[in-house]
Write an enzyme that holds these catalytic residues in place. Structure first.
Site, PDB file in Angstrom:
ATOM      1  CD  GLU A  81      -2.320   1.689   0.178  1.00 25.53           C
ATOM      2  OE1 GLU A  81      -2.024   3.431   0.080  1.00 25.53           O
ATOM      3  OE2 GLU A  81      -3.477   1.412  -0.217  1.00 25.53           O
ATOM      4  CB  CYS A 126     -12.324   4.979  -2.451  1.00 22.59           C
ATOM      5  SG  CYS A 126     -11.318   5.450  -3.460  1.00 22.59           S
ATOM      6  CG  HIS A 154     -18.707   6.069  -7.483  1.00 20.87           C
ATOM      7  ND1 HIS A 154     -20.480   6.335  -7.048  1.00 20.87           N
ATOM      8  CD2 HIS A 154     -18.145   6.394  -6.007  1.00 20.87           C
ATOM      9  CE1 HIS A 154     -20.946   6.489  -6.296  1.00 20.87           C
ATOM     10  NE2 HIS A 154     -19.982   6.146  -5.613  1.00 20.87           N
TER      11      HIS A 154
END
Length: 541
Positions: free
Chosen positions: A43, A95, A463
């Site tokens: 990450e 997210c 999105h």
């Protein structure tokens, strides 16, 4: 928590997952269930453990344009708001650690379309709904929703009916012909309004993919979490086999090579996944050459087909004090249609019990400290954008061009959304709540006036999807096959929102987790098949 210097003592694993977001956390967790394989999860952002601003769901709006946000600007828009930015989370959980945790199962028609229209064999509602059940626990589903899971890692709950303005709004929807409804019942809501389900724990902690999938397994012996490490490029050999990934640690700026014995799964999201593929030589050949990147696979669909839910806003001053507490301040959804004969709604609203002036204030519209808003968004926008490299330097932000409202369908739906919002709020049930319309304002009435307002002030529901879509094996514009494998490269898959052939009608976060679950299944199946082949070969010899 270890430093990047301490973390990378081990550099070889069976599987490497690049990106600890909504899908990546699910992939890594599920793969590490097999004690015989070693899994690393990389990450670029920090660990979320101990960070209240991340973990407390009701603080999510503080994260926009913060240090936990990649904060991608968009290219100048011919028909849209060029000031708009795409928030992409820079933290474990991606997210799902950055959003309002609105939890939706996608309509069956959405998933079936992936298989029927795009040739993504095996991606259908039956498959997806089985995985939705597996990934969730849902104590609020009730006896009328037996399809829900009760032991999955992601906790879903109903938002309680505490907001009096919100309850009045639901009454007004009924008066306007939009009935109250429950979500996630297994039925497609074409015309209805109700309180959302959210992925949140009882104590107010968001049930992000990190909290749900990674926190419980962080000490699993065969699992390694590597944070603050940014992928620079995939390692691909002369046979076009992906053998690992080069990463750069945030603390020291040093490049390290990580090796995968079996597969690499890229889960960096709909903006950073195509960027990483292109930096690694997988993408539109001419574009790669223009940026000085050697072409390994000419894949013209990488970075194409970018989709989103564009969002408008209409805000009212409240006549009474608004609620001072909320699960996440955006608790109600409204679905309806702008034309007859649709099998899915083309218009969705989120109701906000807070002011939302992110793009209106700079245009001179008045604001308030005590108001509510509706945000119409286009559920199936037809405009398509692109993600492109800015340069061959991995540190440069990519060129993100959503090309909002380049298809006139999308503006037509949005204009209808502003008019529908006004119709709802004009109902008697909202008379005690709705004061002055602050923006666009009562004087903005014609289609042309509303179009001009939307063009200047619209936002996104954050999105982005579809930029590395899966499709039939012979579809040259689909970079992935239905098993999420990158065409032209072996031992490399993608699992995140970029794989969607079309964006879901609803908020897609739970579906992205489902994609992670599906990817882990596909990898496990490939491993089992390979093991069986070796066993048969050994027996034969």
């Amino acid at each position: 928590m270890s430093t990047p210097e301490e973390q990378i003592k081990k550099t070889t694993f069976d599987y490497i997952v690049v990106g600890g977001g909504s899908a990546g956390a699910a992939v890594a967790s599920r793969l590490s269930e097999d004690a015989d394989v070693e899994v690393a999860l990389i990450e670029a952002g920090p660990d979320d453990r101990g960070k209240e601003v991340i973990l407390r769901l009701d603080r999510w709006m503080e994260l926009l344009e913060s240090g936990y946000d990649w904060d991608y600007p968009i290219e100048a828009q011919e028909n849209g708001n060029s000031f708009m930015r795409h928030a992409r989370a820079k933290v474990m959980g991606g997210c799902s650690s950055h959003n309002s945790c609105i939890a939706f199962w996608a309509p069956r028609e959405d998933i079936d379309e992936w298989e029927q229209r795009f040739g993504a064999t095996g991606w259908n509602a039956e498959m997806a709904y089985e995985l939705y059940r597996r990934l969730e626990s849902n104590e609020d589903a009730g006896p009328d929703a037996p399809h829900h899971g009760d032991s999955g890692p992601v906790h879903l709950m109903n938002i309680p009916a505490h907001d009096p303005s919100g309850q009045a709004l639901l009454d007004a929807c009924e008066q306007a012909g939009i009935p109250r409804t429950a979500f996630n019942t297994g039925e497609t809501v074409i015309n209805g309004a109700g309180l959302f389900q959210i992925n949140r724990q009882a104590d107010g902690t968001r049930a992000s993919s990190s909290v749900s999938y990674i926190h419980p397994i962080a000490d699993r012996p065969n699992f390694t979490l590597l944070t603050d490490l940014r992928a620079r490029a995939l390692r691909i050999d002369e046979d076009n086999t992906c053998t690992g990934v080069d990463v750069v640690d945030g603390a020291f700026g040093r490049t390290r090579a990580l090796t995968a014995r079996h597969e690499v799964i890229v889960s960096a999201g709909a903006i950073d996944t195509p960027k990483l593929l292109m930096l690694s030589g997988i993408g539109p050949a001419e574009h790669l050459r223009q940026n000085g990147v050697a072409v390994r696979v000419d894949s013209p669909g990488v970075g194409e087909h970018l989709q989103d839910h564009p969002e408008g806003v209409i805000q009212w001053e409240a006549k009474q004090p608004m609620t001072e507490t909320s699960t996440q301040w955006w608790e109600i959804g409204i679905f309806t249609t702008t034309e007859d004969g649709l099998e899915r709604p083309d218009l969705m609203f989120h109701y906000g019990s807070v002011p939302f002036d992110m793009h209106t204030l700079r245009q001179g519209y008045p604001t308030t400290e005590n108001g509510f808003c509706l945000t119409p968004n286009v559920t199936h926008a037809r405009s398509r954008g692109t993600v492109r490299l800015r340069s061959s330097d991995f540190r440069d932000k990519p060129l993100v061009d959503p090309r909002y409202f380049t298809d006139p369908h999308d503006m037509r739906v949005m204009i209808a959304g502003i008019r529908t919002a006004r119709e709802i709020v004009a109902q008697p049930a909202m008379a005690a709540w709705a004061g002055e319309e602050l923006y666009p304002g009562a004087e903005v009435q014609t289609d042309e006036q509303i179009r001009d307002y939307i063009t200047k002030t619209h936002n996104t529901v954050y999105h982005p999807a579809g930029s590395v879509r899966m499709g039939a094996a012979d579809d040259t514009m689909s970079p992935l096959d239905p098993e999420l494998r990158v065409k032209g490269i072996t031992r490399l898959r993608v699992a995140d929102a970029s794989v969607m052939p079309t964006l879901t009608t609803v908020n897609p976060n739970i579906t992205v987790m489902m994609i992670g679950e599906r990817c882990a299944d596909l990898v496990k199946q490939a491993r089992a098949a390979s093991t069986q082949d070796r066993s048969v070969g050994a027996t034969a010899s």
